[in-house]
Write an enzyme that holds these catalytic residues in place. Sequence first.
Site, PDB file in Angstrom:
ATOM      1  N   ASN A   1      -2.392  13.230  -3.187  1.00 60.45           N
ATOM      2  CA  ASN A   1      -1.280  13.208  -2.218  1.00 60.45           C
ATOM      3  C   ASN A   1      -0.125  12.313  -2.680  1.00 60.45           C
ATOM      4  O   ASN A   1       0.793  12.037  -1.918  1.00 60.45           O
ATOM      5  CB  ASN A   1      -1.783  12.745  -0.840  1.00 60.45           C
ATOM      6  CG  ASN A   1      -2.311  11.316  -0.854  1.00 60.45           C
ATOM      7  OD1 ASN A   1      -2.275  10.645  -1.880  1.00 60.45           O
ATOM      8  ND2 ASN A   1      -2.807  10.850   0.275  1.00 60.45           N
TER       9      ASN A   1
ATOM     10  N   ASP B   1      -6.688  -2.763  -5.542  1.00 59.42           N
ATOM     11  CA  ASP B   1      -7.177  -2.569  -4.177  1.00 59.42           C
ATOM     12  C   ASP B   1      -8.675  -2.799  -4.053  1.00 59.42           C
ATOM     13  O   ASP B   1      -9.381  -2.926  -5.065  1.00 59.42           O
ATOM     14  CB  ASP B   1      -6.806  -1.168  -3.658  1.00 59.42           C
ATOM     15  CG  ASP B   1      -6.977  -0.077  -4.730  1.00 59.42           C
ATOM     16  OD1 ASP B   1      -7.838  -0.257  -5.618  1.00 59.42           O
ATOM     17  OD2 ASP B   1      -6.259   0.925  -4.671  1.00 59.42           O
TER      18      ASP B   1
ATOM     19  N   HIS C   1      -0.354   9.088  -3.691  1.00 58.86           N
ATOM     20  CA  HIS C   1      -0.456   7.634  -3.464  1.00 58.86           C
ATOM     21  C   HIS C   1      -0.610   6.866  -4.779  1.00 58.86           C
ATOM     22  O   HIS C   1      -1.102   7.403  -5.772  1.00 58.86           O
ATOM     23  CB  HIS C   1      -1.573   7.284  -2.464  1.00 58.86           C
ATOM     24  CG  HIS C   1      -2.972   7.421  -2.956  1.00 58.86           C
ATOM     25  ND1 HIS C   1      -4.036   7.686  -2.137  1.00 58.86           N
ATOM     26  CD2 HIS C   1      -3.518   7.305  -4.212  1.00 58.86           C
ATOM     27  CE1 HIS C   1      -5.149   7.733  -2.834  1.00 58.86           C
ATOM     28  NE2 HIS C   1      -4.862   7.498  -4.097  1.00 58.86           N
TER      29      HIS C   1
ATOM     30  N   GLU D   1      -0.458   5.161   0.984  1.00 61.07           N
ATOM     31  CA  GLU D   1      -0.470   6.577   1.345  1.00 61.07           C
ATOM     32  C   GLU D   1       0.937   7.070   1.692  1.00 61.07           C
ATOM     33  O   GLU D   1       1.831   6.253   1.978  1.00 61.07           O
ATOM     34  CB  GLU D   1      -1.413   6.779   2.548  1.00 61.07           C
ATOM     35  CG  GLU D   1      -2.865   6.363   2.292  1.00 61.07           C
ATOM     36  CD  GLU D   1      -3.644   7.320   1.388  1.00 61.07           C
ATOM     37  OE1 GLU D   1      -3.043   7.923   0.474  1.00 61.07           O
ATOM     38  OE2 GLU D   1      -4.861   7.457   1.594  1.00 61.07           O
TER      39      GLU D   1
HETATM   40  P1  PGA Z   1      -9.137   9.024  -9.055  1.00 60.14           P
HETATM   41  O1  PGA Z   1      -8.181   8.332  -7.992  1.00 60.14           O
HETATM   42  O2  PGA Z   1      -8.915   8.302 -10.333  1.00 60.14           O
HETATM   43  O3  PGA Z   1     -10.499   8.823  -8.514  1.00 60.14           O
HETATM   44  O4  PGA Z   1      -8.724  10.460  -9.131  1.00 60.14           O
HETATM   45  C1  PGA Z   1      -6.880   8.002  -8.380  1.00 60.14           C
HETATM   46  C2  PGA Z   1      -6.172   7.357  -7.202  1.00 60.14           C
HETATM   47  O5  PGA Z   1      -6.549   7.636  -6.050  1.00 60.14           O
HETATM   48  O6  PGA Z   1      -5.239   6.573  -7.434  1.00 60.14           O
END
Ligand code: PGA
Length: 260
Positions: A136, A67, A138, A143
């Site tokens: 959450n 992404d 994702h 999302e």
């Molecule tokens: P993070 O994010 O590694 O910053 O915890 C993981 C994600 O959002 O997939």
Amino acid sequence: MEVLIRDTPLEGAEVAAKVVRKKILEKPHPTLGLATGGTPLKMYQELIRMHNEEGLSFQHCTTFNLDEYVGLPPDNGQSYHYYMKNNLFDHIDLPSDKYHLPDGNADNLRQSCKDYERKIKDVGGIDLQVLGIGANGHIGFNEPTGSFASRTWIKILSEQTIRDNSKYFGPTEKVPYHVVTMGIATIMEAKHCLLIANGAKKADAVRKMIEGAVSASCPASILQMHPRVTVVLDEEAAYLLSAKDHYKWVEANKLDWQKY
Ligand code: PGA
């Protein structure tokens, strides 16, 4: 799912890097899907160490990132282009024409997203997709309640993700609300997925992903339908799993060739 639980994030990063190394060594032209965020940083450091000290070469790899934010130029310190160069690409021997990230600034976004999907197909698909997981649930920036059939496209971040990611931005910087992300269907086509999660904040999402119902409410739960997923957790991220002892027992009884 193969669930590997380690005492600390550092030990998790070491085993995750071994999973990546194994894939690089077993294929003449491996294609890696890469992730950003705080989670894979230690794994990238371990891969850089393997490159410097053990001669692990990325010369024949191709990479595709999950992404990118919309509206941040590639040289912006918060862009994932910048993150990847700073944290991995500038320290290994991956040719500069072999890495790809979604273009968050494309004039023709629809075409650019289609091209991204096509480029992945043209190289024969992703051999190993590295993933983190949001608190959450994702994966990529897909999302909760988004379609399991989604493809690379623009998405709007949830308020929770914006809050979670604000820790990476300065006090006066605004987290972009829009991103371009590989879709769930894109991720599911990877031949092998490697998901890393650390910390108690991820424990509920991890439990839903591994032991909950398959539901778009927890996008990562779709990985239960994937034929080959390796999940690397630290003890804190694993603490809500009801079958934790079983996962440890399975790992302890692996055959030699199944170990990393
Ligand atoms: P993070 O994010 O590694 O910053 O915890 C993981 C994600 O959002 O997939």
